[in-house]
Design a protein around this motif. Sequence first.
Motif, PDB file in Angstrom:
ATOM      1  N   VAL A 104      52.183  21.023  -8.021  1.00 17.02           N
ATOM      2  CA  VAL A 104      52.961  22.233  -8.285  1.00 17.02           C
ATOM      3  C   VAL A 104      52.565  23.297  -7.275  1.00 17.02           C
ATOM      4  O   VAL A 104      51.369  23.520  -7.037  1.00 17.02           O
ATOM      5  CB  VAL A 104      52.711  22.760  -9.721  1.00 17.02           C
ATOM      6  CG1 VAL A 104      53.428  24.091  -9.946  1.00 17.02           C
ATOM      7  CG2 VAL A 104      53.174  21.736 -10.765  1.00 17.02           C
ATOM      8  N   ALA A 105      53.537  23.965  -6.681  1.00 16.31           N
ATOM      9  CA  ALA A 105      53.291  25.090  -5.780  1.00 16.31           C
ATOM     10  C   ALA A 105      53.788  26.364  -6.452  1.00 16.31           C
ATOM     11  O   ALA A 105      54.936  26.421  -6.903  1.00 16.31           O
ATOM     12  CB  ALA A 105      54.002  24.884  -4.448  1.00 16.31           C
ATOM     13  N   ILE A 106      52.921  27.357  -6.539  1.00 14.15           N
ATOM     14  CA  ILE A 106      53.278  28.660  -7.094  1.00 14.15           C
ATOM     15  C   ILE A 106      52.738  29.717  -6.147  1.00 14.15           C
ATOM     16  O   ILE A 106      51.520  29.822  -5.944  1.00 14.15           O
ATOM     17  CB  ILE A 106      52.687  28.877  -8.500  1.00 14.15           C
ATOM     18  CG1 ILE A 106      53.143  27.783  -9.469  1.00 14.15           C
ATOM     19  CG2 ILE A 106      53.104  30.250  -9.044  1.00 14.15           C
ATOM     20  CD1 ILE A 106      52.538  27.886 -10.853  1.00 14.15           C
ATOM     21  N   GLY A 107      53.619  30.510  -5.566  1.00 11.41           N
ATOM     22  CA  GLY A 107      53.174  31.537  -4.625  1.00 11.41           C
ATOM     23  C   GLY A 107      52.345  30.912  -3.511  1.00 11.41           C
ATOM     24  O   GLY A 107      52.741  29.905  -2.917  1.00 11.41           O
ATOM     25  N   PRO A 108      51.143  31.465  -3.227  1.00 15.18           N
ATOM     26  CA  PRO A 108      50.322  30.933  -2.136  1.00 15.18           C
ATOM     27  C   PRO A 108      49.498  29.714  -2.522  1.00 15.18           C
ATOM     28  O   PRO A 108      48.782  29.162  -1.689  1.00 15.18           O
ATOM     29  CB  PRO A 108      49.405  32.110  -1.800  1.00 15.18           C
ATOM     30  CG  PRO A 108      49.205  32.796  -3.117  1.00 15.18           C
ATOM     31  CD  PRO A 108      50.543  32.677  -3.828  1.00 15.18           C
ATOM     32  N   LEU A 109      49.565  29.286  -3.789  1.00 14.68           N
ATOM     33  CA  LEU A 109      48.700  28.213  -4.274  1.00 14.68           C
ATOM     34  C   LEU A 109      49.453  26.887  -4.401  1.00 14.68           C
ATOM     35  O   LEU A 109      50.623  26.856  -4.772  1.00 14.68           O
ATOM     36  CB  LEU A 109      48.100  28.574  -5.628  1.00 14.68           C
ATOM     37  CG  LEU A 109      47.271  29.866  -5.691  1.00 14.68           C
ATOM     38  CD1 LEU A 109      46.629  30.006  -7.069  1.00 14.68           C
ATOM     39  CD2 LEU A 109      46.208  29.905  -4.594  1.00 14.68           C
ATOM     40  N   PRO A 155      44.688  25.754   2.917  1.00 20.80           N
ATOM     41  CA  PRO A 155      44.676  27.090   2.314  1.00 20.80           C
ATOM     42  C   PRO A 155      45.492  27.130   1.030  1.00 20.80           C
ATOM     43  O   PRO A 155      46.617  26.640   0.986  1.00 20.80           O
ATOM     44  CB  PRO A 155      45.306  27.964   3.404  1.00 20.80           C
ATOM     45  CG  PRO A 155      45.117  27.209   4.678  1.00 20.80           C
ATOM     46  CD  PRO A 155      45.198  25.767   4.295  1.00 20.80           C
ATOM     47  N   GLY A 156      44.908  27.677  -0.020  1.00 23.22           N
ATOM     48  CA  GLY A 156      45.608  27.814  -1.289  1.00 23.22           C
ATOM     49  C   GLY A 156      45.514  26.607  -2.197  1.00 23.22           C
ATOM     50  O   GLY A 156      46.092  26.624  -3.290  1.00 23.22           O
ATOM     51  N   GLU A 157      44.766  25.589  -1.796  1.00 23.29           N
ATOM     52  CA  GLU A 157      44.660  24.386  -2.631  1.00 23.29           C
ATOM     53  C   GLU A 157      43.715  24.621  -3.807  1.00 23.29           C
ATOM     54  O   GLU A 157      42.592  25.082  -3.638  1.00 23.29           O
ATOM     55  CB  GLU A 157      44.139  23.223  -1.796  1.00 23.29           C
ATOM     56  CG  GLU A 157      43.977  21.934  -2.597  1.00 23.29           C
ATOM     57  CD  GLU A 157      43.420  20.806  -1.751  1.00 23.29           C
ATOM     58  OE1 GLU A 157      44.232  19.971  -1.303  1.00 23.29           O
ATOM     59  OE2 GLU A 157      42.181  20.781  -1.521  1.00 23.29           O
ATOM     60  N   ILE A 158      44.192  24.279  -4.997  1.00 26.08           N
ATOM     61  CA  ILE A 158      43.377  24.257  -6.211  1.00 26.08           C
ATOM     62  C   ILE A 158      43.455  22.840  -6.752  1.00 26.08           C
ATOM     63  O   ILE A 158      44.548  22.327  -7.007  1.00 26.08           O
ATOM     64  CB  ILE A 158      43.889  25.241  -7.287  1.00 26.08           C
ATOM     65  CG1 ILE A 158      44.074  26.649  -6.702  1.00 26.08           C
ATOM     66  CG2 ILE A 158      42.941  25.260  -8.473  1.00 26.08           C
ATOM     67  CD1 ILE A 158      42.805  27.395  -6.423  1.00 26.08           C
ATOM     68  N   CYS A 159      42.299  22.199  -6.945  1.00 21.79           N
ATOM     69  CA  CYS A 159      42.314  20.794  -7.334  1.00 21.79           C
ATOM     70  C   CYS A 159      41.126  20.472  -8.222  1.00 21.79           C
ATOM     71  O   CYS A 159      40.280  21.320  -8.506  1.00 21.79           O
ATOM     72  CB  CYS A 159      42.311  19.897  -6.092  1.00 21.79           C
ATOM     73  SG  CYS A 159      40.814  20.058  -5.080  1.00 21.79           S
ATOM     74  N   ILE A 198      52.104  21.601 -18.220  1.00 18.10           N
ATOM     75  CA  ILE A 198      52.432  20.638 -17.165  1.00 18.10           C
ATOM     76  C   ILE A 198      51.245  19.705 -16.936  1.00 18.10           C
ATOM     77  O   ILE A 198      50.114  20.156 -16.728  1.00 18.10           O
ATOM     78  CB  ILE A 198      52.797  21.356 -15.856  1.00 18.10           C
ATOM     79  CG1 ILE A 198      54.013  22.268 -16.069  1.00 18.10           C
ATOM     80  CG2 ILE A 198      53.078  20.347 -14.741  1.00 18.10           C
ATOM     81  CD1 ILE A 198      54.385  23.105 -14.852  1.00 18.10           C
ATOM     82  N   TRP A 199      51.527  18.394 -16.967  1.00 17.71           N
ATOM     83  CA  TRP A 199      50.549  17.368 -16.615  1.00 17.71           C
ATOM     84  C   TRP A 199      50.740  16.998 -15.146  1.00 17.71           C
ATOM     85  O   TRP A 199      51.820  16.558 -14.763  1.00 17.71           O
ATOM     86  CB  TRP A 199      50.745  16.106 -17.450  1.00 17.71           C
ATOM     87  CG  TRP A 199      50.775  16.265 -18.933  1.00 17.71           C
ATOM     88  CD1 TRP A 199      51.882  16.396 -19.721  1.00 17.71           C
ATOM     89  CD2 TRP A 199      49.645  16.247 -19.823  1.00 17.71           C
ATOM     90  NE1 TRP A 199      51.513  16.471 -21.052  1.00 17.71           N
ATOM     91  CE2 TRP A 199      50.148  16.381 -21.142  1.00 17.71           C
ATOM     92  CE3 TRP A 199      48.260  16.139 -19.629  1.00 17.71           C
ATOM     93  CZ2 TRP A 199      49.320  16.400 -22.260  1.00 17.71           C
ATOM     94  CZ3 TRP A 199      47.437  16.157 -20.740  1.00 17.71           C
ATOM     95  CH2 TRP A 199      47.960  16.286 -22.038  1.00 17.71           C
ATOM     96  N   ILE A 200      49.722  17.141 -14.336  1.00 16.24           N
ATOM     97  CA  ILE A 200      49.777  16.665 -12.956  1.00 16.24           C
ATOM     98  C   ILE A 200      49.155  15.270 -12.908  1.00 16.24           C
ATOM     99  O   ILE A 200      48.146  15.003 -13.567  1.00 16.24           O
ATOM    100  CB  ILE A 200      49.065  17.650 -12.012  1.00 16.24           C
ATOM    101  CG1 ILE A 200      49.950  18.903 -11.835  1.00 16.24           C
ATOM    102  CG2 ILE A 200      48.750  17.017 -10.660  1.00 16.24           C
ATOM    103  CD1 ILE A 200      49.383  19.948 -10.918  1.00 16.24           C
ATOM    104  N   ALA A 201      49.761  14.391 -12.148  1.00 12.59           N
ATOM    105  CA  ALA A 201      49.288  13.010 -12.074  1.00 12.59           C
ATOM    106  C   ALA A 201      47.899  12.956 -11.448  1.00 12.59           C
ATOM    107  O   ALA A 201      47.601  13.655 -10.478  1.00 12.59           O
ATOM    108  CB  ALA A 201      50.253  12.161 -11.257  1.00 12.59           C
ATOM    109  N   GLY A 202      47.047  12.089 -12.003  1.00 12.68           N
ATOM    110  CA  GLY A 202      45.723  11.862 -11.444  1.00 12.68           C
ATOM    111  C   GLY A 202      45.598  10.454 -10.906  1.00 12.68           C
ATOM    112  O   GLY A 202      46.560   9.681 -10.908  1.00 12.68           O
ATOM    113  N   ASN A 203      44.410  10.100 -10.450  1.00 17.23           N
ATOM    114  CA  ASN A 203      44.202   8.741  -9.964  1.00 17.23           C
ATOM    115  C   ASN A 203      43.829   7.782 -11.090  1.00 17.23           C
ATOM    116  O   ASN A 203      43.946   6.575 -10.957  1.00 17.23           O
ATOM    117  CB  ASN A 203      43.115   8.706  -8.884  1.00 17.23           C
ATOM    118  CG  ASN A 203      41.775   9.203  -9.381  1.00 17.23           C
ATOM    119  OD1 ASN A 203      41.629  10.371  -9.712  1.00 17.23           O
ATOM    120  ND2 ASN A 203      40.783   8.329  -9.446  1.00 17.23           N
TER     121      ASN A 203
END
Length: 235
Positions: A137-142, A154-158, A116-121
């Motif tokens: 994308v949201a998966i479980g608590p993330l 909370p749960g942000e990964i970036c 999966i490609w997530i859009a960037g700036n």
Amino acid sequence: MLARAESPAVPLAAVAIAGAELLLDPSGAVLWPDEGLMLVADLHLEKGSAFARRGQMLPPYDTLDTLRRLAAVVDLHRPRMVIALGDSLHDRWAGERMASPLRDEVRAIQSGRTFIWIAGNHDPLPNDLGGEAAAEVAIGPLVLRHAPVEGPAPGEICGHLHPAARVALRGRGVRRRCFVTDGRRMVLPAFGAYAGGLSVRHPAVARLFAPHGFTAHLLGAGRTYEMPAHACLGD
């Protein structure tokens, strides 16, 4: 579940983000074994060719180097899913400049797994490099996205910020790309060969975490090195 092709000489550092147990690979990738997931950020493919268009001639091997390193860590951990957290292409024309053999490298990495490609700036969502595309994308608590949001998350990964930390070792300063986290959110280091690094002391990074409330995990040869916030020096 992840299936390792071989055991590392040093066990991977483990961190918990919002209750999810993650592992930090010294390549700059994050592993979520329970989900068979690998995360990387800021590949910045074709940055070298972008600079060349502006007359700044860098060795044109950054895309190949980045993809070969990504392929190696994918081969090692064999995730069922890989998510690239944005700025995978350095600019919106990077895909047009990418040579066919490099496109083949991308597709080989994607083979046998969800990618999966997530859009960037910097980049639009790739539409001709295989895989799937998403804003986040949201998966479980993330929640997996490119840039951090303002305020508690909370749960942000970036990615986006390309964190790096400078520490004093044996009387000299050492600067390395790093993961930075407080257990609630995490910012990944840039994976791209030509991507730079922003000090964890810079307000853009530091404001995401309580003062002295974060831990930096510096990338090293074969392992990561955990450093508390107070040990991270300004640039």
